[in-house]
Design an enzyme around this catalytic site. Structure first.
Site, PDB file in Angstrom:
ATOM      1  N   ASP A  61     114.074  27.037 -33.967  1.00  0.00           N
ATOM      2  CA  ASP A  61     113.211  26.512 -35.017  1.00  0.00           C
ATOM      3  C   ASP A  61     114.017  26.145 -36.263  1.00  0.00           C
ATOM      4  O   ASP A  61     114.430  27.022 -37.021  1.00  0.00           O
ATOM      5  CB  ASP A  61     112.139  27.550 -35.373  1.00  0.00           C
ATOM      6  N   ASP A  71     112.123  19.209 -37.682  1.00  0.00           N
ATOM      7  CA  ASP A  71     111.643  20.543 -37.321  1.00  0.00           C
ATOM      8  C   ASP A  71     111.580  20.706 -35.808  1.00  0.00           C
ATOM      9  O   ASP A  71     110.650  20.226 -35.163  1.00  0.00           O
ATOM     10  CB  ASP A  71     110.267  20.779 -37.947  1.00  0.00           C
TER      11      ASP A  71
END
Length: 496
Positions: free
Chosen positions: A101, A319
């Site tokens: 992440d 992201d």
């Protein structure tokens, strides 16, 4: 010929007296680290010495390399919808599957004390729980620790007076959240050094131990052991390792989109001549880039550039923890109109799954346009139809293809998730504050720059299924005496 080796063993308590020369004598009591009747594995002794050497700053200068992690998962929301890797924590090390992440900062794993956390996973992986009492090197970060004092300035951290534990609480964009406490322990990883040699390495880091989870994190369908945050915060693993001189302050990934997915993740720089770079927007909490325009088949889409302006509440974020891509409303509508105009009579527009879809029996590579996201610095991100379309089954006998770009309403944030990150090299160069990318076959090998040496190794030749247990360990000794002591201990233990 038999060879006898004598190992010097300290008594349970010894007294050392310093005196003479008119100075008063001082008495120091020495205690054993381990009881005399307790057998200690060589790996425990080695970890103890490595921690001691690290705390004293006794690592040899110039040592370093590229930390290599195997990647699993895919961007396909029908299969997994996320990419994850394995991290090995504690002593002895235990393995945890954690989501990759780049939209968050901290590495955290589920704690054994979490009562309401998922127990099984629909991803076909076994879930594991971190137990501080099962790791010889684990230390709970206390409220008085300087790390906690620094974290206390942020809204996501705090301190529990009752337990004297430095605590955390994170809320993610999808509404899920987690809370727990910080732990200091060893992270084990494969280090690629000169000559494509891979060795076991480890470093002491601080990470989160989750005792509470909410939202999608509680669902078993995509349950995972934790999240591997790669943000720019000082507590992110990339920041911690680079500050120790273990890895460079750059990381890269190449996420495979086709088939079973997977890919490559390295704490280091992947090199390729076709990589283009765009500068990061300074003083932003995420990896924010300046998206300037969008073109469809070479034609600029009529979008006011102001809608992409970067600030704390808007801009374009990279992201890897997001599956799809999201465009601000002011950009989404003209973007869809441009695509629909090009496909013309070859596809029938329809609304399904909450987004724009098309019904067509033709090849999508033939009728759908090429998209270019144009960033500051002259860096263009080229997306082929298969890189922004998702096959959502059939309707009335015709294949239905939906845009992976979703409309963001009421917010000014454009998010580039795994849908557009896959099948590309991505380099996050934190030292030079830039992100680079290039289209790439992520099932192929990649060239990586080795830390501190400027040489190149082929990280793609590493087996993604290889275990760190099968990789030779590269110890770092502060002097010849430490090295000889380790040899004596090892031989003594082998003979018992």
């Amino acid at each position: 010929m038999a060879i006898s080796i004598a190992a010097v063993v300290l008594l349970a308590a010894a007294t050392v007296v310093f005196g003479g020369g008119g100075f008063p004598a001082s008495v120091l009591t020495l205690e054993r680290a381990f009881p005399v009747n307790e057998r200690v594995g060589i790996e425990v002794l080695r970890e103890r010495d490595r921690i001691r050497h690290h705390r004293k700053g006794r690592f040899l200068q110039g040592f370093g390399g590229v930390a290599d992690f195997a990647v699993q998962g895919t961007s396909d929301p029908y299969i997994v919808g996320l990419y994850f890797t394995k991290v090995r924590l504690g002593t002895p090390p235990r393995e945890f599957n954690v989501q990759i992440d780049t939209g968050s900062d901290i590495l955290w794993v589920t704690c054994s004390s979490c009562s309401d956390c998922p127990q099984i996973s629909g991803l076909g992986i076994q879930l594991h729980f971190f137990d501080t009492s099962s790791s010889y090197t684990a230390q709970v970060v206390s409220c008085s620790d300087p790390i906690c004092t620094a974290l206390g300035q942020t809204a996501s951290s705090g301190c529990s007076i009752q337990t004297n534990q430095c605590s955390f609480s994170f809320q993610y964009g999808d509404g899920s959240g987690t809370s727990g406490f910080y732990v200091s322990d060893m992270l084990h990883f494969g280090m690629v050094t000169t000559g494509s040699t891979t060795v076991n390495s480890s470093a002491q880091i601080v990470f989160g131990c989750s005792t509470y989870q909410s939202g999608d994190l509680t669902k078993s369908e995509r349950a995972i052991d934790g999240i591997f945050g790669f943000g720019q915060h000082s507590l992110s693993v990339i920041s911690q390792l680079s500050s120790q001189g273990v890895t460079p302050k750059v990381f890269s990934h190449c996420l495979k989109g086709e088939g079973s997915g997977g890919g490559i993740l390295v704490l280091g720089e992947i090199l390729d001549p076709s990589i283009v770079y765009s500068p990061l927007v300074p003083s932003q909490p995420h990896y924010n880039l300046n998206l300037q325009s969008i073109t469809v088949n070479g034609q600029a889409v009529p979008i006011d550039p102001a809608v992409f302006a970067a600030s704390n509440n808007q801009g374009t974020i990279v992201d890897s923890g997001t599956t799809l891509a999201y465009l601000v409303e002011e950009a989404y509508d003209p973007f869809v109109s441009a695509i629909t105009a090009i496909v013309g009579q070859s596809a029938t527009p329809t609304i399904a799954k909450g987004g724009q879809c098309y019904l067509t029996t033709a090849s999508v590579d033939t009728i759908f346009p090429t998209i270019s996201l144009n960033f500051a610095g002259g860096a263009d991100m080229i997306l082929k139809p298969q890189e922004y379309l998702i096959h959502f089954g059939f309707s009335d006998g015709a294949p239905m293809w939906c845009l992976g770009f979703q409309k963001v309403q009421g917010q000014g944030v454009t998010i580039l998730g795994d849908l557009v990150l896959k099948d590309k090299i991505f380099v996050y160069d934190l030292d030079r504050q830039r992100i680079g990318w290039a289209n790439y076959d992520c099932s192929s090998s990649v060239n990586v720059s080795v830390t501190f040496r400027g040489e190149f190794v082929n990280a793609g030749q590493l087996s993604v299924s290889s275990s760190l247990k099968n990789v030779p360990f590269l110890p770092i000794f502060s002097d010849l005496r430490s090295f000889l002591v380790q040899i004596l201990l090892f031989l003594a233990l082998k003979m018992t």
